[in-house]
Design a protein around this motif. Structure first.
Motif, mmCIF file in Angstrom:
data_model
loop_
_atom_site.group_PDB
_atom_site.id
_atom_site.type_symbol
_atom_site.label_atom_id
_atom_site.label_comp_id
_atom_site.label_asym_id
_atom_site.label_seq_id
_atom_site.Cartn_x
_atom_site.Cartn_y
_atom_site.Cartn_z
ATOM 1 N N LEU A 72 -56.197 52.719 6.930
ATOM 2 C CA LEU A 72 -55.443 53.163 5.745
ATOM 3 C C LEU A 72 -53.937 52.917 5.920
ATOM 4 O O LEU A 72 -53.238 52.598 4.946
ATOM 5 C CB LEU A 72 -55.730 54.638 5.452
ATOM 6 C CG LEU A 72 -55.132 55.169 4.145
ATOM 7 C CD1 LEU A 72 -55.660 54.396 2.924
ATOM 8 C CD2 LEU A 72 -55.420 56.653 3.961
ATOM 9 N N LYS A 73 -53.436 53.038 7.147
ATOM 10 C CA LYS A 73 -52.021 52.721 7.381
ATOM 11 C C LYS A 73 -51.778 51.250 7.040
ATOM 12 O O LYS A 73 -50.798 50.903 6.376
ATOM 13 C CB LYS A 73 -51.651 52.968 8.847
ATOM 14 C CG LYS A 73 -51.373 54.418 9.208
ATOM 15 C CD LYS A 73 -50.895 54.507 10.658
ATOM 16 C CE LYS A 73 -50.452 55.912 11.035
ATOM 17 N NZ LYS A 73 -49.881 55.981 12.385
ATOM 18 N N ALA A 74 -52.673 50.371 7.515
ATOM 19 C CA ALA A 74 -52.510 48.927 7.263
ATOM 20 C C ALA A 74 -52.569 48.637 5.761
ATOM 21 O O ALA A 74 -51.716 47.911 5.216
ATOM 22 C CB ALA A 74 -53.591 48.144 8.005
ATOM 23 N N LEU A 75 -53.550 49.224 5.074
ATOM 24 C CA LEU A 75 -53.694 48.973 3.630
ATOM 25 C C LEU A 75 -52.475 49.486 2.868
ATOM 26 O O LEU A 75 -51.918 48.791 2.010
ATOM 27 C CB LEU A 75 -54.961 49.658 3.096
ATOM 28 C CG LEU A 75 -56.307 49.029 3.484
ATOM 29 C CD1 LEU A 75 -57.462 49.933 3.085
ATOM 30 C CD2 LEU A 75 -56.474 47.643 2.838
ATOM 31 N N THR A 76 -52.041 50.706 3.186
ATOM 32 C CA THR A 76 -50.912 51.304 2.456
ATOM 33 C C THR A 76 -49.637 50.498 2.686
ATOM 34 O O THR A 76 -48.895 50.201 1.741
ATOM 35 C CB THR A 76 -50.707 52.777 2.917
ATOM 36 O OG1 THR A 76 -51.950 53.450 2.777
ATOM 37 C CG2 THR A 76 -49.653 53.487 2.107
ATOM 38 N N PHE A 77 -49.399 50.118 3.938
ATOM 39 C CA PHE A 77 -48.213 49.315 4.260
ATOM 40 C C PHE A 77 -48.262 47.998 3.486
ATOM 41 O O PHE A 77 -47.259 47.569 2.897
ATOM 42 C CB PHE A 77 -48.165 49.054 5.779
ATOM 43 C CG PHE A 77 -46.969 48.253 6.207
ATOM 44 C CD1 PHE A 77 -45.775 48.887 6.533
ATOM 45 C CD2 PHE A 77 -47.021 46.862 6.277
ATOM 46 C CE1 PHE A 77 -44.658 48.142 6.914
ATOM 47 C CE2 PHE A 77 -45.919 46.109 6.654
ATOM 48 C CZ PHE A 77 -44.729 46.753 6.976
ATOM 49 N N SER A 78 -49.423 47.350 3.454
ATOM 50 C CA SER A 78 -49.535 46.050 2.776
ATOM 51 C C SER A 78 -49.370 46.191 1.268
ATOM 52 O O SER A 78 -48.733 45.350 0.629
ATOM 53 C CB SER A 78 -50.899 45.420 3.025
ATOM 54 O OG SER A 78 -51.178 45.399 4.363
ATOM 55 N N ILE A 79 -49.952 47.246 0.704
ATOM 56 C CA ILE A 79 -49.854 47.441 -0.753
ATOM 57 C C ILE A 79 -48.384 47.643 -1.136
ATOM 58 O O ILE A 79 -47.873 47.012 -2.067
ATOM 59 C CB ILE A 79 -50.715 48.657 -1.189
ATOM 60 C CG1 ILE A 79 -52.202 48.340 -1.023
ATOM 61 C CG2 ILE A 79 -50.401 49.062 -2.631
ATOM 62 C CD1 ILE A 79 -53.129 49.549 -1.137
ATOM 63 N N LEU A 80 -47.705 48.507 -0.386
ATOM 64 C CA LEU A 80 -46.314 48.836 -0.735
ATOM 65 C C LEU A 80 -45.347 47.681 -0.498
ATOM 66 O O LEU A 80 -44.343 47.552 -1.196
ATOM 67 C CB LEU A 80 -45.844 50.045 0.083
ATOM 68 C CG LEU A 80 -46.400 51.399 -0.345
ATOM 69 C CD1 LEU A 80 -46.124 52.440 0.724
ATOM 70 C CD2 LEU A 80 -45.797 51.835 -1.682
ATOM 71 N N ASN A 81 -45.663 46.852 0.499
ATOM 72 C CA ASN A 81 -44.721 45.786 0.875
ATOM 73 C C ASN A 81 -45.175 44.407 0.431
ATOM 74 O O ASN A 81 -44.736 43.406 0.985
ATOM 75 C CB ASN A 81 -44.516 45.795 2.399
ATOM 76 C CG ASN A 81 -43.723 47.015 2.835
ATOM 77 O OD1 ASN A 81 -42.556 47.151 2.492
ATOM 78 N ND2 ASN A 81 -44.361 47.908 3.574
ATOM 79 N N ARG A 82 -46.050 44.347 -0.575
ATOM 80 C CA ARG A 82 -46.621 43.041 -0.916
ATOM 81 C C ARG A 82 -45.606 42.069 -1.506
ATOM 82 O O ARG A 82 -45.818 40.859 -1.491
ATOM 83 C CB ARG A 82 -47.826 43.212 -1.834
ATOM 84 C CG ARG A 82 -47.535 43.840 -3.176
ATOM 85 C CD ARG A 82 -48.860 44.090 -3.896
ATOM 86 N NE ARG A 82 -48.712 44.468 -5.292
ATOM 87 C CZ ARG A 82 -48.621 45.697 -5.728
ATOM 88 N NH1 ARG A 82 -48.636 46.702 -4.871
ATOM 89 N NH2 ARG A 82 -48.516 45.948 -7.025
ATOM 90 N N GLN A 83 -44.500 42.607 -2.067
ATOM 91 C CA GLN A 83 -43.462 41.687 -2.587
ATOM 92 C C GLN A 83 -42.642 41.115 -1.424
ATOM 93 O O GLN A 83 -42.161 39.995 -1.503
ATOM 94 C CB GLN A 83 -42.489 42.410 -3.542
ATOM 95 C CG GLN A 83 -43.132 43.269 -4.596
ATOM 96 C CD GLN A 83 -43.820 42.450 -5.682
ATOM 97 O OE1 GLN A 83 -43.760 41.233 -5.689
ATOM 98 N NE2 GLN A 83 -44.498 43.133 -6.596
#
Ligand SMILES: Nc1ncnc2c1ncn2[C@@H]1O[C@H](COP(=O)(O)OS(=O)(=O)O)[C@@H](OP(=O)(O)O)[C@H]1O
Length: 317
Positions: A72-83
């Protein structure tokens, strides 16, 4: 023992007055504010409660240990920083473990020099993303009072238990005593495990997710595994950064899911060696990543306890 872990005098006094049990991953567990706090985390938790200042833009990934925190840390980090980062190349998750990119609040404040830590935290790129295993009632007031968001993950407790037991046996340093699976299960059921009891942990976040659904999103590992696309969309909406149609059609969701998948993460050099926080070996974070693995542990136990006449001597389950 307490002073070895770098506690100040007033913390040592507080610690000595608390009920204490032998720990699994740490030498002792202390009953602090209705949860069992590992001795390795005591100072970090107290300092976090006293000093951490949440920002409205912060995102906290909260979990009971071994419930899918790393994922979940990996998913959340990726979702928030996708730009900021393309998922296919140069992504920080290709070279760093999720726990290095999304640090645990319960551990950041371990040790001395609080001012240094506070200035590091205030300079972090926003939105800041943190992890925590601390139960909801014991989070710092600034988290509860600010507009920051919490994404919580829990897991079938049988699987979380087998995952914890295996992990702590692999991790075990010589100073820690060995626990049989039966002893460990008994402690787990009584709630005597780091950040336990499990049910109270889940209940605290569950109740908060019902009372304030814009503040706390409650997820289950098992459901996330079964429909990861649905939940990645759900997390993005909850964090007020839903996927645009163009992102959907360009496969952004799928690339995030692939980047954070168990197979991808387990096989990255960055996750095969090295340690983080209190010398936790990164490779032990990626074991099987399956639903229902507890059944395998039970079958192994039954096979082990069958006597020579084929009678099953197991009473554990
Ligand atoms: N990317 C990904 N996808 C799915 N599952 C994953 C992933 N990464 C880790 N895992 C599995 O999660 C279990 C470890 O839980 P945590 O990450 O919560 O551990 S920790 O509390 O942060 O130490 C542990 O479960 P078990 O395999 O059952 O032991 C890990 O294998």
């Amino acid at each position: 023992m307490a002073s070895k872990e770098g506690l100040q005098a007033y913390e040592e006094e507080k610690l000595l007055s608390l009920p204490k049990e032998r720990g699994w991953g740490s030498r002792h567990l202390y009953l602090l504010q209705h949860f069992w706090c590992p001795s390795t985390h005591f100072q970090g938790v107290i300092n976090f409660q006293n000093h951490f200042q949440a920002k409205d833009s912060d995102v906290i990934v909260a979990s009971f240990p071994k419930s899918g925190t790393t994922w979940l840390k990996a998913l959340t980090f990726s979702i928030l920083n996708r730009q900021r980062f393309s998922s296919s190349h140069n992504h920080p998750l290709l070279t760093s473990n999720p726990h290095e990119l999304v640090p645990f609040l319960d551990f950041i404040f371990h040790g001395d020099n609080i001012q240094h830590k506070l200035s590091y935290l205030s300079n972090m790129t926003e939105p800041r993303v943190f992890g925590t295993h601390i139960p909801f009632p014991s989070l710092s007031n600034s988290i509860k009072e600010s507009n920051c968001k919490i994404v919580y993950i829990c897991r079938n407790p049988f699987d979380a238990f087998v995952s914890s037991w295996t992990f702590f046996n692999e991790m075990k340093s010589e100073s820690l005593h060995e626990l049989t699976i039966e002893e460990a299960l008994e402690k787990y059921c009584k709630g005597i495990v780091g950040f336990g009891p499990t049910w109270e942990h889940m209940l605290g976040y569950w109740e908060e997710s019902i009372a304030t659904p814009n503040k706390v999103l409650f997820l289950k590992y098992d459901e996330l595994k079964e429909d990861v696309i649905f939940y990645v969309r759900r997390v993005a909406e909850f964090l007020d950064c839903p996927f645009a149609e163009e992102e959907e059609s360009n496969g952004v969701i799928e690339s995030i899911i692939n980047l954070c998948s168990f197979e991808k993460m387990k096989n990255l050099e960055a996750n095969k060696s090295g340690t983080f926080d209190r010398n936790i070996e990164k490779k032990y974070l990626f074991r099987k990543g399956e639903i229902g693995d507890w059944r395998v542990a039970v079958r192994m136990k039954i096979a082990e306890s069958d006597d020579e006449n084929g009678n099953c001597g197991l009473r554990l389950v």
